[in-house]
Every structure is written in structure tokens, then in C-alpha cells.
Design an enzyme around this catalytic site. Structure first.
Site, mmCIF file in Angstrom:
data_model
loop_
_atom_site.group_PDB
_atom_site.id
_atom_site.type_symbol
_atom_site.label_atom_id
_atom_site.label_comp_id
_atom_site.label_asym_id
_atom_site.label_seq_id
_atom_site.Cartn_x
_atom_site.Cartn_y
_atom_site.Cartn_z
ATOM 1 N N ASN A 1 73.041 19.964 20.125
ATOM 2 C CA ASN A 1 74.474 19.779 20.415
ATOM 3 C C ASN A 1 75.282 20.969 19.901
ATOM 4 O OD1 ASN A 1 75.363 17.157 21.719
ATOM 5 N ND2 ASN A 1 73.795 16.456 20.285
ATOM 6 N N LYS B 1 74.330 11.838 7.124
ATOM 7 C CA LYS B 1 74.880 11.352 5.854
ATOM 8 C C LYS B 1 76.375 11.087 5.980
ATOM 9 C CE LYS B 1 71.132 12.543 3.429
ATOM 10 N NZ LYS B 1 70.249 11.514 2.954
ATOM 11 N N HIS C 1 77.836 10.281 19.064
ATOM 12 C CA HIS C 1 76.859 9.191 18.927
ATOM 13 C C HIS C 1 76.249 8.912 20.306
ATOM 14 C CE1 HIS C 1 75.030 5.758 16.955
ATOM 15 N NE2 HIS C 1 75.288 5.064 18.052
ATOM 16 N N ASP D 1 79.864 5.598 12.135
ATOM 17 C CA ASP D 1 80.119 5.416 13.581
ATOM 18 C C ASP D 1 81.353 4.566 13.848
ATOM 19 O OD1 ASP D 1 77.724 6.793 14.038
ATOM 20 O OD2 ASP D 1 76.551 4.948 14.007
HETATM 21 C C1 GRF Z 1 72.244 13.439 18.876
HETATM 22 O O1 GRF Z 1 71.661 12.440 19.662
HETATM 23 C C2 GRF Z 1 73.570 12.966 18.325
HETATM 24 O O2 GRF Z 1 74.201 12.048 19.139
HETATM 25 C C3 GRF Z 1 73.194 12.299 17.032
HETATM 26 O O3 GRF Z 1 72.111 13.059 16.546
HETATM 27 C C4 GRF Z 1 71.447 13.716 17.614
HETATM 28 C C5 GRF Z 1 71.405 15.169 17.251
HETATM 29 O O4 GRF Z 1 70.688 15.951 18.176
HETATM 30 N N1 GRF Z 1 74.319 12.204 16.149
HETATM 31 P P1 GRF Z 1 70.739 17.522 18.020
HETATM 32 O O5 GRF Z 1 70.379 17.861 16.600
HETATM 33 O O6 GRF Z 1 72.122 17.979 18.376
HETATM 34 O O7 GRF Z 1 69.720 18.059 18.990
#
Ligand code: GRF
Length: 202
Positions: free
Chosen positions: A16, A93, A111, A152
Site C-alpha cells: 500500500n 499496533k 482496512h 479500526d
Molecule cells: C493491508 O491489507 C491493509 O489493509 C492492512 O494490512 C495490509 C498491509 O498490506 N492494514 P501491505 O503491507 O500494504 O502490502
């Protein structure tokens, strides 16, 4: 106009974070990545930060056994880099109270489900998709929300639905949701930067 400085908290694959960095590098997102913080020294996120010449910091319960000192060390890094917006991307965390207070309303999390469904403590990674498949839902999705003191939980600023297919496995569903995450996170941050979505004081 002053550019928005982004700091990432990422401790896993960092895909991400990479999607957001790609949007910056492609000129789609007008922001500056200033720092990456994570609690896993072997994370791919750190490798990605190094490739992009972004300073990265390994901070954890091992480096800082006192949670309050850990919180303050994180806050110090954010301030030193003049961070405007904190982007949690695979950081599991809780954020400490000093950092939360200083960046109140300016910490985002992503999320891999349609919150408030399938969220909360312990609901991360494959567990989320397992729960969606078990529930037999025909759709799931992605949520981006402002972080508060509960897992969340803070105000939702963007959501996108993703269909669940009949023959989906946890892996196939996770992959489809992750693609949506990459797109939605970059788009949402771009909207914050352009002022289309208004947070506290970015
Ligand atoms: C993603 O699915 C995000 O929604 C969650 O942790 C995962 C992280 O994936 N919070 P990456 O490390 O960005 O590949």
C-alpha cells in the site's frame, strides 16, 4: 503552495505504501514522503523505503521497552520530518496517546473490509477474508478511516465495495481486495491533499 509531508507506518509487505509512492512518482499525487516507521526490521516496507531514498526507522518494544518512550520517539520522528499526514499501511499496533493527540484527525488507516464489519482487535490479514467467506457475504471491500484510540474505529472517510465470487479462496479474495486498497488509498490521499476531503489541519 506548501506540499503535504507524508509519513508512513508500515511493518509488512508495504504494497500500500508503494502504491502511494508510485502515485507521487507518477505525478498523480502532490505530496512528499518524508519518513517510514515500522516495528519489524526485516519488513519489505523498509526495503522499499531504502529503494526510494526515504529515511526509515525501526522502533519497537525491543528498542523502547517503555511504551510511553516508544510513543514519544515516534512523535519526535514525525515532528523532525515536519509530517503533516500519517499514513498507516500495514501497521498493526496501536498508536500511543502523545502521537494521537499531536496528530489528532491526521492519522489514516486502511482496512481490508467494509468497517464496522470484520474489524477490531485481532482482525487483520487473512483472518479478515476468512471471516468474510465464513459469513457468506456477497461483497466485501476496503475502508479508509481516521485513527482514534480503538482498533479500526475512527471516522470513515472512504469505502469501496469489492464483490465476493462463488469460488473465492482466502487468497483470491485477499488479492482482489488488495488491488482495490492500492487504488483507494492513493485516490483518497490525493483528495485530502487537494482539499476535496477535509481533515483537521493537514
Ligand atoms: C493491508 O491489507 C491493509 O489493509 C492492512 O494490512 C495490509 C498491509 O498490506 N492494514 P501491505 O503491507 O500494504 O502490502
Amino acid at each position: 503552495m506548501k506540499k503535504v509531508n507524508l509519513a508512513f507506518f508500515a511493518s509488512h509487505g508495504g504494497s500500500n505504501m508503494q502504491a502511494v509512492l508510485d502515485s507521487i512518482n507518477n505525478g498523480v499525487l502532490d505530496a512528499v514522503p518524508v519518513a517510514v516507521i515500522g516495528n519489524n526490521s526485516k519488513s519489505k516496507a523498509f526495503e522499499r523505503a531504502a529503494n526510494e531514498n526515504i529515511p526509515y526507522y525501526h522502533l519497537s518494544g525491543k528498542s523502547h521497552p517503555d511504551p510511553e518512550k516508544l510513543d514519544l520517539a515516534m512523535l519526535d520522528i514525525l515532528k523532525r520530518h515536519r509530517t503533516n499526514l500519517v499514513v498507516l499501511a500495514g501497521y498493526m499496533k496501536k498508536i500511543g496517546r502523545y502521537t494521537l493527540k499531536a496528530y489528532n484527525g491526521r492519522i489514516l488507516n486502511i482496512h481490508p473490509a467494509l468497517l464496522p464489519k470484520f474489524g477490531g482487535q485481532g482482525m487483520y490479514g487473512k483472518r479478515v477474508h476468512e471471516a468474510v467467506l465464513k459469513a457468506g457475504d456477497s461483497q466485501t471491500g476496503v475502508t479508509i478511516h481516521v485513527v482514534d484510540e480503538k482498533y479500526d474505529h475512527g471516522p470513515i472517510i472512504a469505502q469501496e465495495k469489492v464483490p465476493v465470487m462463488e469460488n473465492d479462496t482466502v487468497d483470491s479474495l485477499a488479492e482482489r481486495v488488495l488491488q482495490c486498497e492500492h487504488k483507494l488509498y492513493s485516490e483518497t490521499i490525493a483528495k485530502i491533499v487537494s482539499g476535496e476531503i477535509v481533515l483537521a489541519t493537514v
